[in-house]
Design a protein around this motif. Structure first.
Motif, mmCIF file in Angstrom:
data_model
loop_
_atom_site.group_PDB
_atom_site.id
_atom_site.type_symbol
_atom_site.label_atom_id
_atom_site.label_comp_id
_atom_site.label_asym_id
_atom_site.label_seq_id
_atom_site.Cartn_x
_atom_site.Cartn_y
_atom_site.Cartn_z
ATOM 1 N N LYS A 3 9.277 -11.652 -8.788
ATOM 2 C CA LYS A 3 7.977 -11.872 -8.026
ATOM 3 C C LYS A 3 8.244 -11.447 -6.600
ATOM 4 N N ALA A 4 9.489 -11.752 -6.109
ATOM 5 C CA ALA A 4 9.814 -11.321 -4.797
ATOM 6 C C ALA A 4 9.503 -10.064 -4.474
ATOM 7 N N VAL A 59 3.320 -5.641 -2.161
ATOM 8 C CA VAL A 59 1.806 -6.049 -1.707
ATOM 9 C C VAL A 59 2.043 -6.074 -0.204
ATOM 10 N N ASN A 60 2.971 -7.073 0.375
ATOM 11 C CA ASN A 60 2.868 -7.120 1.848
ATOM 12 C C ASN A 60 3.087 -5.621 2.681
ATOM 13 N N LYS A 105 0.412 -4.437 5.279
ATOM 14 C CA LYS A 105 0.983 -3.912 6.575
ATOM 15 C C LYS A 105 0.539 -2.409 6.948
ATOM 16 N N ALA A 106 0.715 -1.607 6.032
ATOM 17 C CA ALA A 106 0.302 -0.358 6.137
ATOM 18 C C ALA A 106 -1.146 -0.003 6.457
ATOM 19 N N GLU A 107 -2.077 -0.795 5.822
ATOM 20 C CA GLU A 107 -3.396 -0.762 5.931
ATOM 21 C C GLU A 107 -3.946 -1.368 7.229
#
Length: 456
Positions: free
Chosen positions: A308-309, A315-316, A320-322
């Motif tokens: 999960k981590a 996803v994070n 952040k890139a977007e």
């Protein structure tokens, strides 16, 4: 009463008058915790035995505490009594002469309440000498026990035959101390009730009184003998006078009760031992099973949490890139807008310069400019490119705007490039050097109606 006896009584009364001033109040038992240090005077006490005084034997003893703390319970004492060759009003048929030196070593204690911290003793010897009680009936009473040793020289005759010699004795001492009064000076008075018992070694010779010769005749030579059984050697109903402002109600405390820090340390050590024993039992019997099962569940949960981590990190990172991309696009657009605004301002400034160069010369008949900066209207106005000529007036600054603003004047929606800032709006107002069209119309009375309509 003989003169010697009277002198002794006078000495006693003098001692009482000096040592026993006016009584202040009764003593109160001290129950607070804390270790106190006693002065040298507070460790000293004087004692005397009333039983010996009833036998007309003066006696005085001194006692000294071994340590200078209030939890010290040991004391040493020395007592001296003497009555020798005192004369009597009758013939020497009955007499009592004795001199004795007695040293003792005492241990003071009080009864304690049995509770969780102070359990009852279980061993036979411990229970025999135990100070712990289910119910404490006399909390103010201080008990003592210890050992003594004495040496005496005596000459006693109460009947036809008398005894004279020396004696050595050693044994135990036991008694109680009851607090009586506290004086205004801080000194205190206590009651001492006790007895001594032990083994006695005697070297005694017998004698009788020869009335004819008025002398004493020895009937038996003495030799040292040990009494084969314990004997009582002293009975005490006495008084103890203590110096200083530290009575017996504060002294001879159990350190467990006097020192809270010491008590906490003892309790923590005892509790830690119990905890260690329980932990050892758990490790040996139950903890191993729990330990294995826990780590099995923990390892499986750790694998799931790790996956999960990792997914959350991916996803994070995408989010952040977007966000960074959007921020960069917003910065680019802001830079473009700033560049366009700069170009508009530059073009506006350039247009103002061209307008100033194309300003028409004043015609004949036009009045000169007044000192206050206003200009009288002339008869003709030079038309501006892209605008209808106006007769009899100078064009205003609004009429000198470039062609690109005509769409806005005709009612169309201005574009972003045509929207000028607030400072451009202020420049569109008529200046003091060029009068407006309305002023020109007011100053020309011969203006034709058609021309007014065109100006409007």
């Amino acid at each position: 009463m003989t003169k010697t006896t009277k002198n002794w009584l006078y000495a006693i009364f003098l001692i009482i008058a000096v040592l026993f001033p006016q009584i202040g109040k009764a003593q109160i038992f001290e129950s607070r915790t804390g270790v106190d240090t006693l002065t040298f005077a507070e460790r000293i006490s004087l004692r005397t035995n009333a039983v010996d005084w009833t036998l007309l034997t003066p006696n005085l003893g001194v006692e000294f505490d071994v340590k200078s703390t209030n939890w010290n319970r040991w004391a040493v004492g020395l007592t001296l009594k003497t009555k020798w060759n005192t004369p009597a009003t009758f013939k020497n048929r009955v007499f009592y002469n004795i001199t004795e030196v007695r040293a003792d070593f005492r241990n003071y204690w009080r009864t304690r309440q049995i509770n969780n911290k102070v359990p009852a003793h279980t061993g036979f010897i411990d229970r025999l000498f135990s100070c712990r009680r289910r119910v404490v009936k006399h909390p103010k009473t201080t008990y003592y026990r210890g050992a003594y040793m004495s040496f005496s020289d005596f000459s006693i005759k109460f009947g036809r035959e008398g005894h004279q010699g020396k004696a050595l004795s050693a044994g135990i001492t036991y008694g109680i101390i009851k607090p009586l009064y506290a004086f205004r000076t801080g000194n205190t008075l206590d009651l001492d009730l006790g007895f001594d018992a032990g083994f006695v070694a005697v070297n005694s010779e017998k004698f009788i009184y020869n009335r004819a010769d008025n002398c004493y005749t020895r009937t038996k030579q003495g030799s040292w003998k040990v009494v084969p059984f314990p004997m009582p050697t002293a009975a005490r109903v006495g008084f103890v006078y203590r110096f200083g402002s530290y009575p017996i109600t504060k002294k001879y405390r159990w350190r467990y009760d006097a020192d809270a820090q010491y008590q906490y340390r003892i309790d923590s050590i005892a509790n830690q031992r119990v905890v260690d024993a329980i932990n050892k039992h758990n490790r040996d019997s139950v903890e191993s099973v729990i330990y294995k099962e826990f780590w099995q569940v923990y390892d499986s949960a750790a694998v799931v949490n790790s996956a999960k981590a990792d997914s959350m990190r991916i996803v994070n990172a995408k989010l952040k890139a977007e966000a960074d991309r959007k921020q960069a696009e917003a910065d680019r657009l802001k830079a473009v807008e700033a560049q366009k605004e700069k170009e508009r301002l530059k073009a506006k400034k350039k247009n103002k310069g061209k307008k100033a160069e194309e300003k028409p010369e004043p015609t004949e008949g036009a009045e000169a400019t007044e000192p206050n900066g206003t200009t009288e209207p002339t008869g003709e106005q030079t038309p501006v490119e892209g605008e209808a000529p106006v007769e009899g007036g100078t064009p205003t600054e609004e009429q000198q705007t470039p062609a690109e603003s005509e769409d806005t004047a005709k009612g169309g929606t201005p574009t972003e490039e045509q929207q000028t800032p607030a400072e451009e709006v202020s420049t569109s107002q008529p200046t003091t050097s060029q009068p407006t069209t309305s002023q020109q119309e007011t100053n020309q009375p011969s203006a034709e109606p058609g021309k007014e309509a065109s100006n409007e």
